[in-house]
Design a protein around this motif. Structure first.
Motif, PDB file in Angstrom:
ATOM      1  N   ALA A 177       0.827  -1.205   0.000  1.00 29.52           N
ATOM      2  CA  ALA A 177       0.000   0.000   0.000  1.00 29.52           C
ATOM      3  C   ALA A 177       0.863   1.257   0.000  1.00 29.52           C
ATOM      4  N   ARG A 178       1.951   1.228   0.733  1.00 28.07           N
ATOM      5  CA  ARG A 178       2.850   2.380   0.774  1.00 28.07           C
ATOM      6  C   ARG A 178       3.561   2.560  -0.567  1.00 28.07           C
ATOM      7  N   ALA A 179       3.917   1.455  -1.198  1.00 25.22           N
ATOM      8  CA  ALA A 179       4.625   1.524  -2.476  1.00 25.22           C
ATOM      9  C   ALA A 179       3.754   2.143  -3.562  1.00 25.22           C
ATOM     10  N   VAL A 180       2.464   1.800  -3.601  1.00 25.47           N
ATOM     11  CA  VAL A 180       1.613   2.344  -4.664  1.00 25.47           C
ATOM     12  C   VAL A 180       1.342   3.831  -4.454  1.00 25.47           C
ATOM     13  N   LEU A 181       1.433   4.294  -3.217  1.00 27.65           N
ATOM     14  CA  LEU A 181       1.268   5.728  -2.974  1.00 27.65           C
ATOM     15  C   LEU A 181       2.429   6.533  -3.542  1.00 27.65           C
ATOM     16  N   GLY A 182       3.627   5.944  -3.547  1.00 31.70           N
ATOM     17  CA  GLY A 182       4.785   6.630  -4.112  1.00 31.70           C
ATOM     18  C   GLY A 182       5.037   7.963  -3.436  1.00 31.70           C
ATOM     19  N   PRO A 183       5.080   9.058  -4.195  1.00 28.55           N
ATOM     20  CA  PRO A 183       5.389  10.373  -3.623  1.00 28.55           C
ATOM     21  C   PRO A 183       4.314  10.906  -2.688  1.00 28.55           C
ATOM     22  N   LEU A 184       3.142  10.294  -2.678  1.00 32.53           N
ATOM     23  CA  LEU A 184       2.054  10.750  -1.806  1.00 32.53           C
ATOM     24  C   LEU A 184       2.110  10.131  -0.417  1.00 32.53           C
ATOM     25  N   ALA A 185       3.019   9.188  -0.196  1.00 34.17           N
ATOM     26  CA  ALA A 185       3.085   8.485   1.080  1.00 34.17           C
ATOM     27  C   ALA A 185       3.547   9.415   2.200  1.00 34.17           C
ATOM     28  N   ALA A 219      -6.219  -1.857  -1.052  1.00 32.49           N
ATOM     29  CA  ALA A 219      -5.272  -2.806  -0.465  1.00 32.49           C
ATOM     30  C   ALA A 219      -5.412  -2.883   1.043  1.00 32.49           C
ATOM     31  N   THR A 220      -5.619  -1.751   1.681  1.00 30.73           N
ATOM     32  CA  THR A 220      -5.656  -1.724   3.145  1.00 30.73           C
ATOM     33  C   THR A 220      -6.992  -2.161   3.724  1.00 30.73           C
ATOM     34  N   ARG A 221      -7.890  -2.690   2.898  1.00 31.86           N
ATOM     35  CA  ARG A 221      -9.091  -3.343   3.440  1.00 31.86           C
ATOM     36  C   ARG A 221      -8.766  -4.772   3.880  1.00 31.86           C
ATOM     37  N   GLY A 227     -13.388   2.434   4.813  1.00 33.32           N
ATOM     38  CA  GLY A 227     -13.629   2.240   6.237  1.00 33.32           C
ATOM     39  C   GLY A 227     -13.959   0.821   6.646  1.00 33.32           C
ATOM     40  N   LEU A 228     -14.092  -0.111   5.681  1.00 32.42           N
ATOM     41  CA  LEU A 228     -14.443  -1.494   5.997  1.00 32.42           C
ATOM     42  C   LEU A 228     -13.204  -2.375   5.963  1.00 32.42           C
ATOM     43  N   GLU A 229     -13.351  -3.619   6.407  1.00 36.81           N
ATOM     44  CA  GLU A 229     -12.241  -4.560   6.350  1.00 36.81           C
ATOM     45  C   GLU A 229     -12.758  -5.962   6.043  1.00 36.81           C
ATOM     46  N   TYR A 230     -11.880  -6.768   5.454  1.00 35.28           N
ATOM     47  CA  TYR A 230     -12.204  -8.144   5.069  1.00 35.28           C
ATOM     48  C   TYR A 230     -11.018  -9.036   5.402  1.00 35.28           C
ATOM     49  N   ASP A 231     -11.304 -10.334   5.589  1.00 37.62           N
ATOM     50  CA  ASP A 231     -10.217 -11.285   5.788  1.00 37.62           C
ATOM     51  C   ASP A 231      -9.322 -11.330   4.557  1.00 37.62           C
ATOM     52  N   TYR A 232      -9.935 -11.446   3.378  1.00 40.95           N
ATOM     53  CA  TYR A 232      -9.202 -11.558   2.126  1.00 40.95           C
ATOM     54  C   TYR A 232      -9.701 -10.510   1.151  1.00 40.95           C
ATOM     55  N   VAL A 233      -8.788  -9.925   0.395  1.00 41.85           N
ATOM     56  CA  VAL A 233      -9.148  -8.940  -0.625  1.00 41.85           C
ATOM     57  C   VAL A 233      -8.467  -9.319  -1.930  1.00 41.85           C
ATOM     58  N   VAL A 234      -9.241  -9.279  -3.014  1.00 38.87           N
ATOM     59  CA  VAL A 234      -8.703  -9.504  -4.350  1.00 38.87           C
ATOM     60  C   VAL A 234      -9.017  -8.264  -5.182  1.00 38.87           C
ATOM     61  N   LEU A 235      -7.992  -7.619  -5.706  1.00 34.41           N
ATOM     62  CA  LEU A 235      -8.173  -6.469  -6.589  1.00 34.41           C
ATOM     63  C   LEU A 235      -8.120  -6.963  -8.027  1.00 34.41           C
ATOM     64  N   VAL A 236      -9.156  -6.700  -8.794  1.00 31.71           N
ATOM     65  CA  VAL A 236      -9.239  -7.239 -10.153  1.00 31.71           C
ATOM     66  C   VAL A 236      -9.049  -6.137 -11.191  1.00 31.71           C
TER      67      VAL A 236
END
Length: 679
Positions: free
Chosen positions: A521-529, A653-655, A623-632
């Protein structure tokens, strides 16, 4: 298409006649200029292989691809995964399973002898997934890569696996999942830093700044419970308000408050609340709302510079004895249409990075064209001094199509009303709260927050929680906390306890997600992190990228993973997240055909908050969370190299609490880190 389906489902002896008929029709269509059949892509002709056995037909092989192609001489039968009935067998049944289906008017029974998922890219077979395992082509040749990628485990602590095992979606197995796992677990694990914030004095503005999963929402609701316990008369449920950005977060926090015996606390989304408050304050004003506000206009109307302009204009009106709601309406229009004042404000306070001089000029022209039509809106029976002004009769029909309001105008009009006419009102009384909790505050503009802080009583007992790395909308005018505090300063200084009115409380420990997920998640933010990297105490499985040739192949891959998961972990929660609704629809339809259990398509924040698979867009899961997340469909086309795409990937990613998979069906997004393992 009907003939193709018949061919895909026909007896072998019937195929030649059907093919001849199809070729004849195709030839006629071609001569008439009607040919529209999609040719097979030789670089990726199919992604699935079935060998089925039926009593009446014997054994036959069928390939599953993006389009139908039948070549009996070569023994090739490719059927379209979206339409051919036989493709349902591929999605619904495992290898070795007996099946019973109805194809058209025929009952079909048989057995799946072979079921394979293959990855063919650039005309080369690169990967084969079977019950016996995953086989991958490498520079040294074919290698057995371990267990099938269809194995998911860990959400309920039923499986333990080594961190280096790839192709397996699951946590480390040391977290017990519960039917209502959020509040009981979190409440028991509050760290000293979190408790210190919860137990702060009941006056003053507390800003809780922390990354995803650091406990911001937990602190907000528990601080309310703490205040209610310390002073129930003052901090009763009806005297506290929670404001959020989405209906999903509203429902989620409502459940947390129920568990804390604060179920009567009002939880609202800002947009809904502001619209109702504006309708009460300006009962004579009922124009249509613009659905397609230009971006530069939204940036202008949410800019923090407007707060100072409204303050200055209100002082002049009050000095002249003008304090009605119509005077507030005039102030709103004057601020937005005074070109010299706008230009001076933006130049004086420094160039606003999201609004160039040319954009400011276009936004001003837009407002100068529309605001006068709103000011001229008339309702003869409107009484500006009446305590209850909602629903005034006699509104004059407006023929001027320019008489429309933008969604951002609700907050501007309310702030003008507060500064000119006085406190906002509920249906029968002054609108006043003893404590305000705003979650995901970074998605609100400074003017939104100014309106909200002004409905809190003396002492300004307020909790603002947010993370500047999780902005859904980059046009809200919210850049950082110091700028917001400066913009809110005049209102906050009205507090009798001015000395302790602001405290920024940073949170650095990320409890929700693993180190691996947080690193991605930090890597995809790049300069915005954020310069200060969060601390993730828990390690887990690696984030993996799966490159598949099509949505059909990707959906089949996920179906293979999801069905066995719920046999082992019936209370697991899974999110399949896409950027756009059309993408979510495509995956949902295939997973539905594949009979993935507990599958839900979430379209309008209608989350179930129970175990299962929810397919939706990233924007809805804030604001939600899940055990597993798949980004398609994490492709270059959907997630280009821009700020909004970075924020969306980070939020998605951080869900994930246990593990994250990334699936691309085209050229992968340039935002993906180079070190991401390929599955």
């Amino acid at each position: 298409m009907t003939l193709r389906d018949q061919i895909a489902d026909s007896r072998l002896e019937d195929v030649p006649a059907l093919i001849q008929q199809m070729e004849q029709i195709s030839a006629v269509a071609s001569r008439r200029g009607m040919g529209s059949a999609e040719p097979v892509d030789p670089k990726s002709p199919y992604f699935g292989h079935l060998r089925v056995q039926e009593e009446a037909r014997g054994v036959r092989d069928v390939l599953i691809g993006k389009t139908t192609h039948i070549d009996p001489r070569a023994g090739v039968r490719i059927v379209d995964w979206r339409h051919a009935p036989i493709s349902q067998l591929y999605y619904r049944y495992d290898e070795g399973a007996q099946y019973e289906e109805v194809f058209g008017d025929r009952d079909v029974e048989g057995r799946i002898l072979v079921r394979r998922t293959v990855t063919i890219m650039d005309g080369e077979l690169r990967r084969v997934s079977a019950p016996q395992g995953v086989f991958v082509r490498t520079a040294e040749g074919w290698k057995h890569a371990g267990a099938s990628a269809a194995l998911l485990a860990g959400g309920e602590g039923t499986a333990v696996r080594a961190e280096h095992m790839r192709g397996v979606l699951g946590g480390v197995g040391d977290i017990e999942q519960r039917e209502d796992r959020h509040l009981p677990e979190i409440a028991a694990l509050l760290d000293p830093r979190q408790f210190d914030i919860i137990a702060r004095p009941d006056s003053g503005l507390v800003i809780v700044h922390g990354g995803a999963g650091s406990g911001k929402t937990t602190i907000g609701v528990h601080r309310m419970a703490y205040l209610a316990y310390q002073s129930r008369a003052r901090f009763s449920a009806e005297n506290m308000l929670v404001v959020v950005g989405t209906p999903a977060l509203r429902d989620y926090i409502g459940g947390l408050l129920d568990a804390l015996e604060l179920g009567d606390v009002k939880v609202v989304t800002f947009s809904t609340w502001a619209k109702k408050a504006r309708e009460r304050a300006f009962g004579f004003l009922k124009p249509p709302i613009e659905d397609n506000t230009p971006a530069e206009v939204s940036r202008l109307k949410t800019a923090p510079q407007l707060l100072a302009l409204l303050e200055r204009g209100a002082e002049e009106l009050r000095a002249a004895g003008k304090t009605t709601a119509r005077d507030a309406l005039w102030l709103w229009a004057d601020v937005l249409t005074n070109r010299e004042v706008l230009q001076s404000a933006f130049t004086k306070q420094g160039a606003y990075e999201r609004l160039t001089s040319a954009q400011l000029d276009r936004a001003w022209r837009y407002c100068a064209d529309r605001c006068p039509a709103i000011v001229e809106w008339r309702a003869p029976e409107f009484d500006a001094d009446a305590e209850e002004i909602e629903g005034a009769d006699g509104v004059v029909e407006q023929e001027d199509e320019r008489a429309t309001l933008d969604p951002e105008d609700d907050a501007l009009l309310l702030r003008a009303y507060q500064l000119v006419h006085g406190q906002l009102k509920s249906k029968r009384a002054t609108l006043r709260y003893e404590h305000l909790f705003v979650d995901e505050a970074q998605d609100l503009a400074p003017v939104d927050l100014a309106v909200l802080t002004d409905i809190v009583s003396t002492g300004k007992s307020i909790t603002l929680a947010g993370d500047t790395s999780q902005r859904l909308n980059v046009d809200t005018g919210f850049r950082d906390w110091p700028e917001v505090i400066e913009a809110l300063e005049p209102g906050l200084k009205k507090s009798a306890r001015e000395a302790e009115h602001v405290a920024i409380e940073p949170l650095r420990i990320a409890y929700r997600s693993t180190r691996e997920v947080m690193a991605f998640a930090r890597a995809v933010l790049g300069p915005l992190a954020d310069p200060d990297e969060p601390v993730a105490p828990r390690s887990g499985a690696p984030v993996e990228l799966y490159e598949l040739p099509s949505q059909g192949a990707a959906a089949a891959f996920l179906a293979d993973a999801l069905r066995p998961l719920f046999r082992r972990e019936p209370r697991a929660t899974v999110a399949i997240l896409a950027r756009y609704p059309e993408q979510a629809d495509a995956y949902y339809e295939v997973l539905r055909v594949a009979e993935v259990p507990n599958l839900r398509r979430v379209r309008h924040y209608d989350f179930a908050f129970r175990p299962g698979v929810e397919v939706t867009e990233i924007r809805q899961v804030k604001g939600l969370e899940y055990d597993y997340v798949v980004l398609v469909d994490v492709n270059a086309s959907s997630f280009p190299s821009d700020d909004e795409a970075r924020y969306q990937l980070h939020i998605a990613a951080t869900r994930a609490a246990h593990q994250l998979w990334i699936v691309s069906t085209g050229a992968p997004s340039p935002l993906l880190p180079h070190w991401l393992p390929r599955g």
